[in-house]
Design a protein around this motif. Structure first.
Motif, PDB file in Angstrom:
ATOM      1  N   ILE A 136      37.435 -15.217  20.073  1.00  0.00           N
ATOM      2  CA  ILE A 136      36.033 -14.825  20.239  1.00  0.00           C
ATOM      3  C   ILE A 136      35.149 -16.053  20.070  1.00  0.00           C
ATOM      4  CG2 ILE A 136      34.137 -13.475  19.259  1.00  0.00           C
ATOM      5  CD1 ILE A 136      36.249 -11.367  18.447  1.00  0.00           C
ATOM      6  N   ARG A 137      35.399 -16.802  19.025  1.00  0.00           N
ATOM      7  CA  ARG A 137      34.590 -18.003  18.767  1.00  0.00           C
ATOM      8  C   ARG A 137      34.670 -18.976  19.942  1.00  0.00           C
ATOM      9  NH1 ARG A 137      34.669 -22.233  13.724  1.00  0.00           N
ATOM     10  NH2 ARG A 137      33.429 -23.776  14.773  1.00  0.00           N
ATOM     11  N   SER A 138      35.871 -19.240  20.436  1.00  0.00           N
ATOM     12  CA  SER A 138      36.021 -20.170  21.563  1.00  0.00           C
ATOM     13  C   SER A 138      35.301 -19.669  22.805  1.00  0.00           C
ATOM     14  CB  SER A 138      37.504 -20.390  21.878  1.00  0.00           C
ATOM     15  OG  SER A 138      38.143 -21.041  20.807  1.00  0.00           O
ATOM     16  N   CYS A 139      35.345 -18.380  23.047  1.00  0.00           N
ATOM     17  CA  CYS A 139      34.644 -17.799  24.197  1.00  0.00           C
ATOM     18  C   CYS A 139      33.136 -17.987  24.038  1.00  0.00           C
ATOM     19  CB  CYS A 139      34.993 -16.320  24.309  1.00  0.00           C
ATOM     20  SG  CYS A 139      34.274 -15.492  25.741  1.00  0.00           S
ATOM     21  N   MET A 140      32.623 -17.756  22.832  1.00  0.00           N
ATOM     22  CA  MET A 140      31.192 -17.930  22.578  1.00  0.00           C
ATOM     23  C   MET A 140      30.783 -19.382  22.825  1.00  0.00           C
ATOM     24  SD  MET A 140      31.102 -15.582  19.134  1.00  0.00           S
ATOM     25  CE  MET A 140      29.437 -15.943  18.643  1.00  0.00           C
TER      26      MET A 140
END
Length: 108
Positions: A19-23
């Motif tokens: 999720i963090r990488s996508c954000m």
């Protein structure tokens, strides 16, 4: 996922990112939203694209993330939508696992 992507960003789908990488990926590309779908797909969305989606209860996003199965990354017909933020904005255990705000579930 292509049901809610515009032609301009349909080719920019990342597989198996957190999720963090996508954000962060979406923030770096000047998109406001990061969308996770079916546990392993990440795409970036604009205000206009998000405004066309139907909001769902959070339970609709019930597929575990492929990178971290303790988190939920959308559903089979739903996407978890997060605000795209820069890396420096996140911390404090990713804002106590809320990752800088809650996700919102949308029907695809």
């Amino acid at each position: 996922m292509d049901g809610y992507l515009s032609l301009s960003n349909a080719s920019q789908i990342w597989q198996d990112v957190s999720i963090r990488s996508c954000m962060i990926l979406c923030h770096q590309r000047n998109h406001k939203y990061a969308a996770l779908h079916n546990g392993n797909e990440c795409a970036c969305l604009t205000d206009q694209e998000v405004s066309r989606l139907e909001k769902l209860p959070s339970e609709a996003c019930d597929v575990p993330c492929s990178v971290n199965n303790e988190e939920r990354c959308g559903g089979r017909t739903a996407a978890s939508i997060f605000l795209a933020v820069a890396r420096s904005t996140l911390s404090a255990d990713e804002r106590a696992a809320g990752l800088n705000g809650e996700s919102t579930s949308y029907y695809l």
